[in-house]
Write a protein that holds these residues in place. Sequence first.
Motif, PDB file in Angstrom:
ATOM      1  N   LEU A  18       0.820  -1.213   0.000  1.00 38.27           N
ATOM      2  CA  LEU A  18       0.000   0.000   0.000  1.00 38.27           C
ATOM      3  C   LEU A  18       0.854   1.262   0.000  1.00 38.27           C
ATOM      4  O   LEU A  18       0.311   2.376   0.031  1.00 38.27           O
ATOM      5  N   GLU A  32      -9.801  -5.398   2.193  1.00 40.84           N
ATOM      6  CA  GLU A  32     -10.316  -4.732   0.999  1.00 40.84           C
ATOM      7  C   GLU A  32     -11.196  -3.539   1.367  1.00 40.84           C
ATOM      8  O   GLU A  32     -10.978  -2.424   0.884  1.00 40.84           O
ATOM      9  N   LEU A  35      -8.916  -1.081   3.938  1.00 44.01           N
ATOM     10  CA  LEU A  35      -7.586  -0.674   3.492  1.00 44.01           C
ATOM     11  C   LEU A  35      -7.463  -0.498   1.985  1.00 44.01           C
ATOM     12  O   LEU A  35      -6.476   0.025   1.500  1.00 44.01           O
ATOM     13  N   LEU A  37      -7.240  -2.975  -0.310  1.00 45.59           N
ATOM     14  CA  LEU A  37      -6.362  -3.977  -0.912  1.00 45.59           C
ATOM     15  C   LEU A  37      -7.152  -4.697  -2.012  1.00 45.59           C
ATOM     16  O   LEU A  37      -7.766  -5.730  -1.789  1.00 45.59           O
ATOM     17  N   ARG A  41      -3.489  -5.166  -6.022  1.00 42.43           N
ATOM     18  CA  ARG A  41      -2.587  -5.130  -4.865  1.00 42.43           C
ATOM     19  C   ARG A  41      -2.468  -6.506  -4.211  1.00 42.43           C
ATOM     20  O   ARG A  41      -1.428  -6.839  -3.667  1.00 42.43           O
TER      21      ARG A  41
END
Length: 87
Positions: A18, A32, A35, A37, A41
């Motif tokens: 990140l 997800e 954050l 993600l 990623r």
Amino acid sequence: MNQETVAEELASLVAEVLEAPDLEVAHDVDLEGELGLDSIRRGELQARVNSRFGISLDMDDAPFYSARTLRELADFVLATRPAGGDE
């Protein structure tokens, strides 16, 4: 290695992916939803996890891609590591 140790290492890898090295990632945070993600990623994380833990995950490893928290990822990594793979 135990779940806590693996989750700590995964938290560090997530922060790298990140591009937020000072980010502290709680082990039960929604990767997800909270954050961000996303699948791209996750692919980056997969490559780092493969390298760090000496495993060979690919896009077909659904548990890795569906895990919502670091704890779930840690459990999957521990189950995937070869026997005697502790460092």
